[in-house]
Design an enzyme around this catalytic site. Sequence first.
Site, PDB file in Angstrom:
ATOM      1  N   ASP A 182      35.049 -19.233 -18.138  1.00 32.83           N
ATOM      2  CA  ASP A 182      34.420 -19.181 -17.093  1.00 32.83           C
ATOM      3  C   ASP A 182      34.854 -20.176 -16.071  1.00 32.83           C
ATOM      4  O   ASP A 182      35.083 -21.176 -16.384  1.00 32.83           O
ATOM      5  CB  ASP A 182      32.761 -19.387 -17.427  1.00 32.83           C
ATOM      6  CG  ASP A 182      32.157 -18.662 -16.123  1.00 32.83           C
ATOM      7  OD1 ASP A 182      31.773 -17.506 -16.097  1.00 32.83           O
ATOM      8  OD2 ASP A 182      31.629 -19.520 -15.389  1.00 32.83           O
ATOM      9  N   ASN A 190      34.611 -18.325  -2.678  1.00 36.47           N
ATOM     10  CA  ASN A 190      34.205 -17.055  -2.067  1.00 36.47           C
ATOM     11  C   ASN A 190      33.441 -17.468  -0.722  1.00 36.47           C
ATOM     12  O   ASN A 190      33.991 -17.239   0.404  1.00 36.47           O
ATOM     13  CB  ASN A 190      33.354 -16.185  -2.754  1.00 36.47           C
ATOM     14  CG  ASN A 190      34.646 -15.224  -3.657  1.00 36.47           C
ATOM     15  OD1 ASN A 190      35.543 -15.382  -3.501  1.00 36.47           O
ATOM     16  ND2 ASN A 190      33.664 -14.892  -4.805  1.00 36.47           N
ATOM     17  N   HIS A 195      36.627 -13.956   0.471  1.00 37.50           N
ATOM     18  CA  HIS A 195      36.890 -13.017  -0.744  1.00 37.50           C
ATOM     19  C   HIS A 195      38.147 -12.867  -0.900  1.00 37.50           C
ATOM     20  O   HIS A 195      38.699 -12.743  -2.087  1.00 37.50           O
ATOM     21  CB  HIS A 195      36.021 -11.943  -0.589  1.00 37.50           C
ATOM     22  CG  HIS A 195      34.494 -12.132  -0.869  1.00 37.50           C
ATOM     23  ND1 HIS A 195      34.108 -12.177  -2.055  1.00 37.50           N
ATOM     24  CD2 HIS A 195      33.591 -12.382   0.172  1.00 37.50           C
ATOM     25  CE1 HIS A 195      32.685 -12.218  -1.857  1.00 37.50           C
ATOM     26  NE2 HIS A 195      32.230 -12.413  -0.610  1.00 37.50           N
ATOM     27  N   ASP A 199      39.916 -13.600  -4.665  1.00 37.94           N
ATOM     28  CA  ASP A 199      40.618 -12.521  -5.186  1.00 37.94           C
ATOM     29  C   ASP A 199      41.860 -13.235  -5.722  1.00 37.94           C
ATOM     30  O   ASP A 199      42.620 -12.905  -6.650  1.00 37.94           O
ATOM     31  CB  ASP A 199      41.092 -11.455  -4.582  1.00 37.94           C
ATOM     32  CG  ASP A 199      39.786 -10.385  -4.351  1.00 37.94           C
ATOM     33  OD1 ASP A 199      38.797 -10.687  -4.985  1.00 37.94           O
ATOM     34  OD2 ASP A 199      39.659  -9.465  -3.675  1.00 37.94           O
ATOM     35  N   GLU A 225      33.925 -13.774 -12.707  1.00 43.61           N
ATOM     36  CA  GLU A 225      34.986 -14.691 -13.140  1.00 43.61           C
ATOM     37  C   GLU A 225      35.125 -15.284 -14.508  1.00 43.61           C
ATOM     38  O   GLU A 225      35.315 -16.260 -14.857  1.00 43.61           O
ATOM     39  CB  GLU A 225      34.608 -16.038 -12.031  1.00 43.61           C
ATOM     40  CG  GLU A 225      33.336 -16.785 -12.281  1.00 43.61           C
ATOM     41  CD  GLU A 225      32.283 -16.216 -11.546  1.00 43.61           C
ATOM     42  OE1 GLU A 225      31.317 -16.854 -11.579  1.00 43.61           O
ATOM     43  OE2 GLU A 225      32.555 -14.975 -11.058  1.00 43.61           O
TER      44      GLU A 225
END
Length: 310
Positions: A182, A190, A195, A199, A225
Amino acid sequence: MPLETADRVRDTERNLPPVRAPSTPQVPRLGSLVVVHSTDLREVCRRLELDPAVGRYTLGRGDGCAVLLDHPRVSRQHAHVEQREGEWWLVDDHSTNGTLVNDAPTEVRRLESGDRIQVGGTVFKYIAASDIEGQYFATIRTAMITDGLTRALTHAAFRERLDSEFRRARRYRRPLSLVLIDLDYFKLVNDSHGHLAGDTVLRDVAGIILSRVRREESLGRLGGEEFAIILPETGLSGAQVLASDLQERVRAARWEVAGATVQITASFGVVSLTTAMAAPEALLERADALLYAAKGAGRNRMVSDDATPG
């Protein structure tokens, strides 16, 4: 023919321009764009046929675009695909957030079959004319089991793979390990950088993991994530070595975004199959508990199960 005349004829022939065969006109190519990743799941696998007679298709969120993409990172007229001398080309129309082809920022590029085009939150795959139908259905199959952004298995496909490997390991009494990953405080990426930067981080971290995953092993994206790796024929110590290496690689990675340097860390939960685990859910739940412990202990660390693998 007199010798002098023959020599003059040969000299004349040598000075004549070469005769070139007439060039074959370039046949305009058919093609398709297939959505392999989208923030709107209803769009996945949608196919746009590229007709040479039309010759140009605009992608954006403005009225009149052939491909409407309702996303905040998409410009009103973001990019377009056009026919040039029988080939399809992608052109970025000075968009705010740019257009990626095969993960690289692109302004103008001749498309080749298999190219991946990212516009905002949507990823297309370009399919050339040859065997469009066969390639289309193959692309659909890939889109069903592979996350278009990270190229990891989807959650559903990952669970199927885990069930299969669990049954095999129990039947033949072989080792099996699972690593949950994680990304720490990913929401801040973000929120602070947008974003598109998020990404990019997700895609690159998945690439770091895939570079260490062997052919018989499987990487899945469980959501957001969070990732997981299935390690057949690997005991706890081998899984620990892999997780430790990935932790260092992720921590060492850097991203430059609008003059700022982005760095991220990851937490790991590592577990191996024991005789007490009767179902795949037990393996997954134990790994999740270890990951939770890693995050509770301060993140950026690996917590593993000390139980002896069965």
